[in-house]
Design a protein around this motif. Structure first.
Motif, short mmCIF file in Angstrom:
data_model
loop_
_atom_site.label_atom_id
_atom_site.label_comp_id
_atom_site.label_asym_id
_atom_site.label_seq_id
_atom_site.Cartn_x
_atom_site.Cartn_y
_atom_site.Cartn_z
N PRO A 132 27.93 25.83 15.36
CA PRO A 132 28.36 24.45 15.61
C PRO A 132 29.13 23.85 14.44
CG PRO A 132 26.07 24.75 16.26
CD PRO A 132 26.47 25.98 15.50
N ALA A 133 28.73 24.19 13.22
CA ALA A 133 29.38 23.58 12.05
C ALA A 133 30.75 24.19 11.78
CB ALA A 133 28.49 23.73 10.83
N GLY A 134 30.91 25.50 12.06
CA GLY A 134 32.15 26.16 11.67
C GLY A 134 33.12 26.40 12.81
N SER A 135 32.79 26.04 14.07
CA SER A 135 33.65 26.36 15.21
C SER A 135 34.38 25.12 15.72
CB SER A 135 32.83 26.96 16.35
OG SER A 135 32.16 28.14 15.93
N GLU A 136 35.62 25.35 16.13
CA GLU A 136 36.39 24.27 16.75
C GLU A 136 35.78 23.87 18.09
OE1 GLU A 136 38.73 22.52 15.61
OE2 GLU A 136 39.71 23.63 13.99
N GLN B 25 36.63 30.33 17.71
CA GLN B 25 37.77 29.76 16.99
C GLN B 25 37.23 28.92 15.84
OE1 GLN B 25 40.36 27.38 19.43
NE2 GLN B 25 41.72 26.82 17.72
N CYS B 26 37.53 29.39 14.59
CA CYS B 26 36.91 28.78 13.41
C CYS B 26 37.71 27.59 12.87
CB CYS B 26 36.77 29.82 12.29
SG CYS B 26 35.74 31.22 12.74
N LYS B 27 36.99 26.68 12.29
CA LYS B 27 37.61 25.57 11.56
C LYS B 27 38.14 26.10 10.22
CE LYS B 27 34.42 22.07 13.38
NZ LYS B 27 33.35 21.11 13.01
N PRO B 28 39.07 25.38 9.61
CA PRO B 28 39.52 25.78 8.26
C PRO B 28 38.33 25.89 7.31
CG PRO B 28 40.97 24.09 9.16
CD PRO B 28 39.82 24.20 10.09
N GLY B 29 38.30 26.97 6.58
CA GLY B 29 37.22 27.15 5.62
C GLY B 29 36.06 27.95 6.14
N SER C 3 31.38 30.73 5.24
CA SER C 3 32.51 30.03 4.60
C SER C 3 33.55 31.07 4.15
CB SER C 3 32.02 29.23 3.38
OG SER C 3 33.11 28.71 2.65
N SER C 4 34.82 30.77 4.45
CA SER C 4 35.86 31.71 4.03
C SER C 4 35.99 31.78 2.52
CB SER C 4 37.21 31.30 4.67
OG SER C 4 37.56 29.98 4.30
N ALA C 5 35.57 30.75 1.83
CA ALA C 5 35.63 30.74 0.35
C ALA C 5 34.64 31.69 -0.26
CB ALA C 5 35.42 29.31 -0.15
#
Length: 412
Positions: free
Chosen positions: A380-384, A395-399, A408-410
């Motif tokens: 829920p936190a990382g998906s569009e 579909q992931c959000k930026p980051g 996290s992509s970082a």
């Protein structure tokens, strides 16, 4: 009087689509079928609001061409009692049994009425009703019906030598397909005994020969109960000055009540039966139909509208296409008009959805390896959105990264 030949004609018009005793032909194609024609009144109990000799023996003096020979009605004596069940037992012209009311001397006089009620327990298609009187036929009486068990009493037919003053009916009114009329037929005082009255619900109806295409007439002949309301006794006009013996000569008496009918199965059953533990009949339904009168489709057979069977179309209910993922469906008119198939599946299993359970539910995808719909489980936190693609990737959000966007992509 309505002739029995005319009743036979009405009977043909009512039942010509229902003569088949088989509901399928040799190739398995559905046919219109119905239970056998019968006297639906035979052996059934009749409730009477008045019966002679119930509290104390009462004297009555039958009218005849040889004067008045008085007799006694006594409910405690089998040979002298006249209960309502004797209207529906088996008897012959030579040895008739009959129900009888109290006399005018006992208070049975207009506006006092006597009601005779017969419950059929379920719906029947009524072709005719026939009464045979032991007394002279009444000057005024009416036939009522119920169409459903808990419904109101609906006028079926009025018989009266005084239609307007007694029932407020015009005996010359035009006949319509669903309205009771009043007639003076069969209301003469003669014969003094043995006179018959015959009534067909379809008699003279404008659409009688188009019965199978007339929902109005199909409803009109439907009855779950019949009531005979005896309103006014026929007399020679001497009841007000003839004394007690004359008043003892006037009463109601009926030796036979017949209801020619078929158990109503709407062309989708050839027999009715009483299930174990129950008291009322139901149809043994075929053509994928269901209900007491086969008046609906089975839960998984609503792909086309339910209909009463006809000569040209048995209206067999069709199975819905639910891809083996549902056990119920409903008929969707809009879907039917768009696609030619109206079955809309209910409660699709295995995470499926759609009118035919043909796709995965939202937030699910078809996992090809196992051949079933699987939850996307997008973070829920990382998906569009919570909906993934056909491979289960979200579909992931930026980051955010990963199939489920759960890291996290970082942090790579």
């Amino acid at each position: 009087m309505l002739s029995f030949a005319f009743i036979a004609l009405c009977f043909v018009s009512l039942t010509h689509v229902s003569n088949a005793r088989n509901c399928y032909d040799e190739q398995g194609n559905a046919l219109s079928c119905s239970p056998p024609f019968m006297n639906a009144a035979f052996g059934r109990s009749v409730e009477a609001t008045n019966t002679c000799g119930q509290t104390t023996p009462t004297e009555y003096c039958p009218l005849s061409g040889w004067g008045r020979n008085c007799q006694t009605c006594d409910s405690q004596s089998p040979r002298s009692s006249h209960p309502p069940r004797l209207m529906t037992d088996f008897n012959s012209f030579s040895g008739a049994t009959w129900w009888q009311s109290d006399t005018m001397l006992d208070g049975i006089r207009y506006p006092v009425v006597v009601n005779l009620t017969l419950n059929l327990d379920k719906a029947y298609d009524v072709s005719y009703i026939r009464l045979r009187f032991q007394s002279p036929r009444p000057e005024s009486f009416a036939i009522y019906k119920k169409t459903t068990q808990n419904g109101n009493w609906i006028p079926f037919q009025f018989f009266s030598g005084s239609c307007q003053s007694t029932y407020g009916k015009d005996d010359s009114a035009a006949v319509t397909d669903d309205q009771a009329v009043c007639t003076a037929d069969s209301t003469d005082i003669s014969p003094l005994t043995g006179g018959s009255v015959a009534f067909s619900p379809l008699a003279r109806m404008p659409s009688m020969f188009n019965f199978e295409n007339s929902p109005v007439l199909q409803e009109w002949v439907t009855a779950t109960a019949i009531r005979i309301t005896l309103t006014r006794i026929n007399t020679f006009g001497d009841e007000d000055f003839g004394g007690a013996q004359v008043l003892k000569s006037y009463y109601y008496a009926i030796s036979d009540l017949q209801i020619g009918a078929r158990c109503k199965c709407n062309g989708h059953g050839k027999e009715c039966y009483t299930p174990q533990g129950q008291t009322s009949e139901v149809c043994r339904c075929v053509h994928n139909t269901d209900g007491v009168d086969c008046g609906k489709c089975l839960p998984l057979y609503n792909d086309r509208p339910w209909g009463r069977a006809t000569q040209t179309d048995a209206k067999q209910c069709q199975r819905c296409e639910c891809n083996n993922k549902a056990d119920r469906c409903y008929f969707d008119q809009d879907l039917y008009q768009r696609t030619g198939r109206g079955g809309h599946c209910i409660d699709c299993r295995d995470n499926t959805d759609g009118p035919h359970c043909e796709r995965c539910k939202d937030k699910h995808f078809l996992e090809s390896a196992v051949g079933r719909c699987t939850p996307c489980e997008c973070n829920p936190a990382g998906s569009e959105t919570q909906q993934c693609d056909t491979n289960g990737r979200c579909q992931c959000k930026p980051g955010f990264a990963g199939n489920k966007c759960g890291r996290s992509s970082a942090s790579r």
